[in-house]
Write a protein that holds these residues in place. Sequence first.
Motif, short mmCIF file in Angstrom:
data_model
loop_
_atom_site.label_atom_id
_atom_site.label_comp_id
_atom_site.label_asym_id
_atom_site.label_seq_id
_atom_site.Cartn_x
_atom_site.Cartn_y
_atom_site.Cartn_z
N PHE A 1 0.87 -1.18 0.00
CA PHE A 1 0.00 0.00 0.00
C PHE A 1 0.90 1.23 0.00
N GLY A 2 0.53 2.22 -0.80
CA GLY A 2 1.39 3.38 -0.97
C GLY A 2 1.25 4.41 0.14
N LEU A 3 2.36 5.05 0.49
CA LEU A 3 2.34 6.10 1.50
C LEU A 3 1.39 7.24 1.11
N ASP A 4 1.35 7.56 -0.18
CA ASP A 4 0.45 8.63 -0.61
C ASP A 4 -1.01 8.26 -0.36
N ARG A 5 -1.35 6.98 -0.53
CA ARG A 5 -2.73 6.55 -0.29
C ARG A 5 -3.04 6.53 1.21
N ILE A 6 -2.05 6.17 2.00
CA ILE A 6 -2.23 6.21 3.46
C ILE A 6 -2.56 7.63 3.90
N VAL A 7 -1.77 8.58 3.43
CA VAL A 7 -2.01 9.98 3.81
C VAL A 7 -3.37 10.46 3.29
N GLU A 8 -3.72 10.05 2.08
CA GLU A 8 -5.03 10.41 1.52
C GLU A 8 -6.17 9.95 2.43
N GLU A 9 -6.08 8.71 2.89
CA GLU A 9 -7.13 8.17 3.76
C GLU A 9 -7.16 8.89 5.10
N LEU A 10 -6.00 9.11 5.69
CA LEU A 10 -5.94 9.77 6.99
C LEU A 10 -6.43 11.20 6.91
N GLU A 11 -6.10 11.89 5.85
CA GLU A 11 -6.55 13.28 5.69
C GLU A 11 -8.06 13.34 5.49
N SER A 12 -8.63 12.34 4.83
CA SER A 12 -10.08 12.34 4.65
C SER A 12 -10.79 12.17 6.00
N LEU A 13 -10.17 11.42 6.91
CA LEU A 13 -10.74 11.28 8.26
C LEU A 13 -10.53 12.54 9.08
N GLU A 14 -9.42 13.23 8.88
CA GLU A 14 -9.24 14.54 9.51
C GLU A 14 -10.36 15.49 9.08
N ASP A 15 -10.63 15.50 7.78
CA ASP A 15 -11.70 16.35 7.26
C ASP A 15 -13.05 15.96 7.85
N PHE A 16 -13.30 14.66 7.94
CA PHE A 16 -14.56 14.16 8.49
C PHE A 16 -14.71 14.62 9.94
N ALA A 17 -13.62 14.51 10.72
CA ALA A 17 -13.67 14.94 12.12
C ALA A 17 -13.96 16.43 12.22
N GLY A 18 -13.34 17.21 11.35
CA GLY A 18 -13.58 18.65 11.37
C GLY A 18 -15.01 19.00 11.01
N GLN A 19 -15.55 18.32 10.00
CA GLN A 19 -16.93 18.59 9.59
C GLN A 19 -17.92 18.26 10.69
N GLU B 1 -17.12 18.15 13.95
CA GLU B 1 -16.66 18.77 15.20
C GLU B 1 -16.33 17.73 16.26
N VAL B 2 -15.60 16.70 15.82
CA VAL B 2 -15.18 15.63 16.73
C VAL B 2 -13.70 15.83 17.06
N PRO B 3 -13.33 15.88 18.34
CA PRO B 3 -11.91 15.99 18.67
C PRO B 3 -11.14 14.80 18.11
N ALA B 4 -10.04 15.08 17.44
CA ALA B 4 -9.29 14.00 16.78
C ALA B 4 -7.80 14.30 16.84
N ALA B 5 -7.30 14.58 18.04
CA ALA B 5 -5.89 14.93 18.19
C ALA B 5 -4.98 13.78 17.77
N MET B 6 -5.34 12.55 18.13
CA MET B 6 -4.51 11.41 17.77
C MET B 6 -4.51 11.19 16.26
N THR B 7 -5.66 11.34 15.64
CA THR B 7 -5.74 11.21 14.19
C THR B 7 -4.84 12.24 13.50
N SER B 8 -4.86 13.46 14.00
CA SER B 8 -4.03 14.51 13.41
C SER B 8 -2.55 14.21 13.59
N LEU B 9 -2.18 13.70 14.77
CA LEU B 9 -0.77 13.37 15.01
C LEU B 9 -0.29 12.26 14.09
N VAL B 10 -1.09 11.19 13.99
CA VAL B 10 -0.71 10.06 13.15
C VAL B 10 -0.67 10.49 11.68
N THR B 11 -1.60 11.35 11.29
CA THR B 11 -1.59 11.87 9.91
C THR B 11 -0.33 12.67 9.65
#
Length: 281
Positions: A225-243, A245-255
């Motif tokens: 699995f490609g690093l670019d795809r990993i980042v794509e998936e993690l960033e989409s979850l960051e966006d989801f959390a922001g939309q 309004e769910v705290p997602a500090a760990m998600t942001s750190l791992v991203t």
Amino acid sequence: MVEIALAGAGRIGLPVARHLVAAGHSVRVHDVRAEVEQLVTGFGATWGEPLPETAVLVTVLPGSPELRSAIPGLLERLRPGTIWLDLTSASPALGAELAAAASRYGIDYLETPVGGGPDAAEAGGLTLYAGGESATLDRVEPILRTFARQVHYTGPHGSGYLTKLLVNLLWFNQVVAVGEVLMLARSGGLDPARLRELLLNGPAASAFIEDVVPRLLTGDQLATFGLDRIVEELESLEDFAGQHEVPAAMTSLVTSIHRDALAHFGPVDGELLAIAHLEQA
């Protein structure tokens, strides 16, 4: 026999097509890489874009950008009443767009992102997370079972994509957490292999520690699995959390850690490269 068109003959799509052919279906495969045509025709599928008589369209694309780009042209080729199964790991937000697009064309759409890598695909042992109408799932489950061992219904459109991304989020959290534990162990003079044995006998035991750490200790970066795809998936979850309004500090750190690894190594394959990046920091 069902007339099936499959778009995306990559590491997952190619074995999926092979299983569909082996099950007796008529399968027509298309991919932007013309060089895979010989592989496709070699196991009995035909090559080309979907035909109007297609009963089921299966898409297995690299990610959300490719899916968003390809779908208008694909749906235009299909008759109303055709079933569309999407195996791509896409963003939940895109799921709503795709459902609306399918509805405009009278297409019955079911998102079924896959869990499991190329080895599971070759063995017909994928896991699917199905979002959409349960009645659609009932109609196509026999087809899905030709290449999937487990099929889980998750709810309405978007829920399948979200479930798959949450599974992957926990996986990549473990990559970072376990990698950090192993680095701390080495710095304190502990044998990582021995530490793994102890972890497996305690409350921190996990399939990741049991199955993946031995490969990590041999230098295997899980190049499936490609690093670019990993980042794509993690960033989409960051966006989801922001939309939402769910705290997602760990998600942001791992991203952030995976984003730094991508900047360092480039868009190469390697699910464990975040650990290698931390070790070199």
